[in-house]
Design an enzyme around this catalytic site. Structure first.
Site, mmCIF file in Angstrom:
data_model
loop_
_atom_site.group_PDB
_atom_site.id
_atom_site.type_symbol
_atom_site.label_atom_id
_atom_site.label_comp_id
_atom_site.label_asym_id
_atom_site.label_seq_id
_atom_site.Cartn_x
_atom_site.Cartn_y
_atom_site.Cartn_z
ATOM 1 N N SER A 79 0.842 -1.203 0.000
ATOM 2 C CA SER A 79 0.000 0.000 0.000
ATOM 3 C C SER A 79 0.872 1.246 0.000
ATOM 4 O O SER A 79 1.974 1.235 0.543
ATOM 5 C CB SER A 79 -0.911 -0.007 1.239
ATOM 6 O OG SER A 79 -1.860 1.029 1.152
ATOM 7 N N ASP A 80 0.366 2.283 -0.624
ATOM 8 C CA ASP A 80 1.101 3.549 -0.671
ATOM 9 C C ASP A 80 0.108 4.699 -0.613
ATOM 10 O O ASP A 80 -0.978 4.613 -1.187
ATOM 11 C CB ASP A 80 1.935 3.652 -1.959
ATOM 12 C CG ASP A 80 2.876 4.834 -1.900
ATOM 13 O OD1 ASP A 80 3.869 4.761 -1.144
ATOM 14 O OD2 ASP A 80 2.610 5.846 -2.570
ATOM 15 N N THR A 81 0.488 5.762 0.084
ATOM 16 C CA THR A 81 -0.410 6.909 0.277
ATOM 17 C C THR A 81 0.320 8.206 -0.048
ATOM 18 O O THR A 81 1.461 8.393 0.377
ATOM 19 C CB THR A 81 -0.900 6.950 1.746
ATOM 20 O OG1 THR A 81 -1.585 5.729 2.037
ATOM 21 C CG2 THR A 81 -1.858 8.115 1.969
ATOM 22 N N GLY A 116 -3.131 3.649 -2.612
ATOM 23 C CA GLY A 116 -3.164 2.509 -3.527
ATOM 24 C C GLY A 116 -3.049 1.218 -2.748
ATOM 25 O O GLY A 116 -2.488 1.201 -1.640
#
Length: 202
Positions: A79-81, A116
């Protein structure tokens, strides 16, 4: 009541983030943590949506490569923010001055948070990738309020220099969208993606 045979399918969280680790626990599925030291630099010009999907996939893929053969079972979750304001992607602040610049820009305004998620079946390599976006409206803040917030240390390793689940909650006026997208792991989206691997959270 039928029992779900897939609940033995473990999750492998590709993240060192304590916030994401807390959130993954709420799904009630067995999980392990494997941290990827994925390179987060992206040279090409892409949209924030493409960026968080690309980096999520990169993190999950790197963990799959790291797993020993006998460990290759379960669904790896990357996950990426990022925070986006006026088309500028705001990542983690370089220093306190950078944090001040970001928070000064965000105060009193509405920005977007993109998170994501990438899921990869460790055994087969099957992938599912998506993202979600939430609007966040910040309260107007004085420079001294911004400096006091920076002094708490909370903005240090956070995209956009704030944490909605910490004392940063006091500087957020409203959100429109999924709260967990802002925290960094949109659980509703994740549960939808896991369905593609026959894992039912509920």
């Amino acid at each position: 009541m039928s029992t779900n045979t897939n609940h033995h399918q473990r999750l492998i969280l590709a993240s060192s983030s304590p916030r994401r680790q807390e959130l993954i626990q709420t799904l009630g599925l067995p999980y392990i943590i494997r941290v990827s030291d994925a390179d987060e630099t992206v040279e090409e010009k892409i949209t924030p949506a493409q960026l968080v999907e690309l980096l999520s996939l990169r993190k999950a893929s790197m963990v799959r490569e790291m797993l020993e053969a006998e460990e290759k079972h379960g669904i790896i979750i990357g996950s990426d923010t990022v925070v986006v304001y006026h088309n500028e992607v705001l990542g983690k602040p370089a220093d306190e001055q950078d944090a001040f610049r970001m928070l000064q820009a965000l105060q009193g305004n509405t920005h977007q948070v993109y998170s994501g998620i990438a899921c990869i079946d460790a055994a087969t390599g099957k992938q599912a990738v998506s993202h979600s976006v939430t609007d966040v409206k910040m309260k107007p803040m004085t420079d001294s309020q911004i400096l006091r917030y920076i002094a708490t240390g909370e903005p240090k390793d956070k995209a956009g220099s704030y944490a909605i689940q910490g004392i940063g909650a006091t500087i957020v006026h409203a959100i429109e969208g999924d709260y967990f997208t802002v925290v960094g792991l949109p659980l509703s989206l994740l549960s939808d993606l896991l369905l593609q691997f026959d894992i039912e959270v509920l």
